[in-house]
Scaffold this active site. Structure first.
Site, PDB file in Angstrom:
ATOM      1  N   CYS A 281       7.880   1.861   5.311  1.00  0.00           N
ATOM      2  CA  CYS A 281       6.728   1.812   6.218  1.00  0.00           C
ATOM      3  C   CYS A 281       6.510   3.105   6.998  1.00  0.00           C
ATOM      4  CB  CYS A 281       6.876   0.639   7.187  1.00  0.00           C
ATOM      5  SG  CYS A 281       6.750  -0.979   6.390  1.00  0.00           S
TER       6      CYS A 281
ATOM      7  N   GLU B  81       0.425  -7.010  10.508  1.00  0.00           N
ATOM      8  CA  GLU B  81       1.779  -7.522  10.742  1.00  0.00           C
ATOM      9  C   GLU B  81       2.589  -6.478  11.505  1.00  0.00           C
ATOM     10  OE1 GLU B  81       4.562  -6.112   9.274  1.00  0.00           O
ATOM     11  OE2 GLU B  81       3.602  -4.731   7.872  1.00  0.00           O
ATOM     12  N   PHE B  82       3.605  -6.960  12.235  1.00  0.00           N
ATOM     13  CA  PHE B  82       4.483  -6.075  13.001  1.00  0.00           C
ATOM     14  C   PHE B  82       5.938  -6.466  12.753  1.00  0.00           C
ATOM     15  CE2 PHE B  82       0.470  -6.613  15.318  1.00  0.00           C
ATOM     16  CZ  PHE B  82       0.018  -5.305  15.339  1.00  0.00           C
TER      17      PHE B  82
ATOM     18  N   THR C 287       0.862  -1.192   0.000  1.00  0.00           N
ATOM     19  CA  THR C 287       0.000   0.000   0.000  1.00  0.00           C
ATOM     20  C   THR C 287       0.895   1.237   0.000  1.00  0.00           C
ATOM     21  OG1 THR C 287      -0.146  -0.122   2.427  1.00  0.00           O
ATOM     22  CG2 THR C 287      -1.945  -1.099   1.163  1.00  0.00           C
TER      23      THR C 287
END
Length: 440
Positions: free
Chosen positions: A267, A148-149, A85
């Site tokens: 991110c 998710e991390f 994204t």
């Protein structure tokens, strides 16, 4: 279980390999033929520790395969949606075209009772919209959200041994459908659940907000200490000692309180910008307005390192040789997206410097983005004849440099520690002029 992973970029490839390692039968789907060919051969198309071994083992066992055909996902009980994204070209908002395309391609192949599980980082409200589309076009399936991390460099460990599990389920944890979905996800993550990993079952919106909120908090913490480093610079204070002192407060903590050139990657920067954009769409832009300053502080750090370099060279940058140690946004990765290190190198090149950059893993990706720079895989070659050394990515081999040995290679013993990871006293004792960020 039979599992599909839609999207085999960084997140999807790691997730597919880890799911197979956990004993599931997995098919990874992606439209990029080159990427699928590499993965099918057990070769990760990017650098991530342990991933190559995991891929080879899972493929050899028969539990993992890859395909470009979405129909290959038919029959899976759980479909993980793991596409990117990115930030939109002309906006801070997230670009959801890839999510929408992957979702639409998957719909015809959903078996009765199948669960589509979103893992992509999306604007809050996205899951609810996808659930409505699913109810119209494939009512025999359902949607959950499982953010998710992952930390680049530790992604395999973070998938196999997560520090928490978050399930965003239909109707929330008290809804019968939601409880059924959570039970399926518990089967997927059985090893982690049995190990006592914290597990939060909630609604779609909260699950979506968990990831972006975590990234926003980490970005804020990093920019806070970098803002303090600016004050330290003008007062003679030591920002590292400051961070140590306030980090002893359990409410604050020491992690992510490291002043330096700032954060980057694919991110944190785009996620905080997308978060602000979504808040503005919801009519609550003022609630996250502070994140714009967090972003501004972060970007300002890159220019601060450039300014330190110019100062270290007495204002004479043209045709001076500068060794840049690191081009990736962080160590143990080959990712140069929004890399502070690469931005510093390019800015100094633009000022007329002879820039020679080195990095253990990121040179190929950096060269594709900025071919105007000179690169070498040898740290010694980068240092040889340098008038100035700038450390901007804290790879282990750069942190371990011996100042005496390095001093024999350079033309001028002047170093800028853009990550505050070197022992300043040791370098100064070896005859170097050492400059850190917010350090006297």
């Amino acid at each position: 279980m039979n599992v599909s992973v839609i999207g085999c970029g960084y997140l999807g490839a790691v997730h597919a390999a880890a799911m197979a390692e956990l004993g599931h039968t997995v098919v990874g789907i992606d439209i990029d033929e080159r990427k699928i060919a590499e993965l099918s051969a057990g070769r990760p198309p990017f650098f991530e520790p342990r991933l190559g071994e995991l891929l080879s083992s899972a493929i050899a066992s028969g539990r993992l395969r890859f395909s470009t055909d979405p129909a290959e996902a038919a029959g899976a009980e759980v479909h993980f949606l793991a596409v990117g994204t990115p930030q939109q070209a002309r906006s801070d908002a997230a670009d959801l075209r890839y999510v929408d395309a992957a979702f639409d391609a998957l719909l015809p192949h959903l078996a009765p009772g199948a669960i589509v599980v979103g893992k992509s980082t999306v604007p809050v409200g996205t899951a609810a919209g996808l659930a409505e589309r699913l109810a119209r076009r494939a009512p025999h399936a359902s949607l959950a959200w499982n953010p998710e991390f992952l930390r680049e460099g530790f992604a395999v460990q973070d998938t196999l041994e997560p520090d928490r599990l978050v399930y965003g389920v239909a109707g929330g944890e008290h809804d019968e459908r939601g409880r059924a979905q959570a039970a399926v996800l518990d089967r997927v993550y059985r090893a982690a659940v049995e190990a006592g990993t914290p597990r939060i079952v909630t609604d779609y919106a909260t699950a979506e907000l968990v990831k972006v909120s975590a990234n926003a908090f980490l970005a804020t913490k990093i920019s806070f200490i970098n803002a303090m480093s600016e004050i330290a610079d003008v007062t003679g204070a030591d920002v590292t000692a400051l961070a140590d002192a306030i980090g002893h407060d359990a409410r604050i903590g020491r992690r992510f309180l490291n002043a330096g050139v700032g954060f980057g990657g694919g991110c944190l920067p785009k996620d905080i910008r997308g978060f602000v954009a979504r808040a503005e769409e919801l009519g609550r832009g003022e609630a996250l307005a502070f994140l714009r300053e967090v972003d501004a502080v972060n970007l300002r750090q890159r220019q601060r390192v450039v300014d330190l370099a110019v100062e270290a060279l007495g204002g004479q940058v043209h045709e001076r040789r500068i060794a840049i140690l690191g081009v990736t946004f962080k160590p143990d990765s080959d990712d140069v997206r929004d890399s502070p290190a690469l931005d510093v190198a390019v800015a100094l090149k633009g000022l007329g410097a002879e820039v020679v950059a080195t990095d253990p893993e990121g040179i190929a990706n950096a060269r594709m983005r900025h071919p105007q720079l000179d690169y070498t895989s040898s740290t010694a070659e980068a240092l040889r004849g340098a008038d100035l050394v700038v450390l901007v990515t804290e790879w282990r081999e750069f942190r371990a440099l011996d100042p005496v040995t390095a001093g024999e290679l350079v033309a001028g013993r002047s170093i800028i520690d853009g990550r505050n990871v070197l022992d300043a006293a040791r370098w100064r004792e070896a005859g170097w002029t050492y400059r850190g960020i917010g350090r006297p």
